[in-house]
Design a protein around this motif. Structure first.
Motif, mmCIF file in Angstrom:
data_model
loop_
_atom_site.group_PDB
_atom_site.id
_atom_site.type_symbol
_atom_site.label_atom_id
_atom_site.label_comp_id
_atom_site.label_asym_id
_atom_site.label_seq_id
_atom_site.Cartn_x
_atom_site.Cartn_y
_atom_site.Cartn_z
ATOM 1 N N UNK A 27 0.826 -1.203 0.000
ATOM 2 C CA UNK A 27 0.000 0.000 0.000
ATOM 3 C C UNK A 27 0.861 1.254 0.000
ATOM 4 N N UNK A 28 0.267 2.351 -0.429
ATOM 5 C CA UNK A 28 0.957 3.633 -0.374
ATOM 6 C C UNK A 28 0.731 4.260 1.004
ATOM 7 N N UNK A 29 1.545 5.224 1.338
ATOM 8 C CA UNK A 29 1.376 5.958 2.591
ATOM 9 C C UNK A 29 0.155 6.869 2.513
ATOM 10 N N UNK A 30 -0.513 7.002 3.627
ATOM 11 C CA UNK A 30 -1.618 7.957 3.768
ATOM 12 C C UNK A 30 -1.064 9.347 4.061
ATOM 13 N N UNK A 31 0.020 9.396 4.824
ATOM 14 C CA UNK A 31 0.577 10.639 5.366
ATOM 15 C C UNK A 31 0.826 11.760 4.350
ATOM 16 N N UNK A 32 1.390 11.493 3.179
ATOM 17 C CA UNK A 32 1.694 12.604 2.271
ATOM 18 C C UNK A 32 0.496 13.475 1.912
ATOM 19 N N UNK A 33 -0.692 12.885 1.905
ATOM 20 C CA UNK A 33 -1.896 13.628 1.541
ATOM 21 C C UNK A 33 -2.757 14.002 2.742
ATOM 22 N N UNK A 34 -2.247 13.772 3.957
ATOM 23 C CA UNK A 34 -3.051 14.017 5.154
ATOM 24 C C UNK A 34 -2.224 14.705 6.234
ATOM 25 N N UNK A 35 -2.420 16.010 6.413
ATOM 26 C CA UNK A 35 -1.640 16.747 7.414
ATOM 27 C C UNK A 35 -1.967 16.360 8.858
ATOM 28 N N UNK A 36 -3.067 15.632 9.090
ATOM 29 C CA UNK A 36 -3.374 15.195 10.458
ATOM 30 C C UNK A 36 -2.510 14.009 10.879
#
Length: 163
Positions: free
Chosen positions: A119-128
């Protein structure tokens, strides 16, 4: 109450991390409750048991109690799924609530990440998402912890929430 989330895709290690964090943080003398979001229908009691029969008969709420614990089951029937904010009002006061899931909500989070899932990371598109706990090196503009370094992750969360 202070609130912090653990998010990640399926098989990323969220539940194991939650379990280790609860053990670590309660071991430091703080009280912790957890909220787990399920994307599927679930039952906490079993067909044939009295509480199950009460719900099947149409009860809106069934409170099952013993000398060791109680469980309150609330049937939503035709209602919509309650928001995280609504659910938090049902919890007793504690020092910290750890939330597994609810990745689209605005509370601060750590992402659990295992490379093997593909899977890809969620973090790059989510500042929370304030940090990543990973089993492999990750290039990102936020802190990255070893997924198994529970002490460092707990230190980070407690610092973030001011505990």
């Amino acid at each position: 109450m202070k609130l912090y989330g653990i998010v990640g895709w399926k098989n990323a290690g969220k539940t194991g991390l939650m379990e280790r964090l609860v053990t670590e943080i309660t071991g430091r003398g703080l009280s912790v409750s957890t909220v787990k979001h399920a994307h599927h229908v679930f039952d906490v009691d079993q067909p044939g048991k009295d509480s199950y029969r009460h719900r099947q008969a149409g009860a809106t709420e069934v409170l099952l109690a013993s000398r060791k614990r109680f469980a309150l089951m609330h049937e939503l029937r035709e209602s919509e799924e309650p928001s995280l904010a609504e659910l938090l009002t049902k919890l007793s006061r504690v020092d910290l609530v750890l939330v597994e899931g609810y990745k689209r909500d605005a509370h601060p989070k750590i992402e659990a990440f295992r490379a093997v899932t593909g899977n890809t990371l969620i973090a790059p598109d989510d500042p929370t998402v304030r940090a990543v706990a990973s089993d492999s090196p990750v290039e990102i503009d936020r802190p990255v912890f070893d997924l198994d370094d529970t002490v460092a992750i707990a230190d980070f969360i407690l610092s973030e929430v001011g505990l």
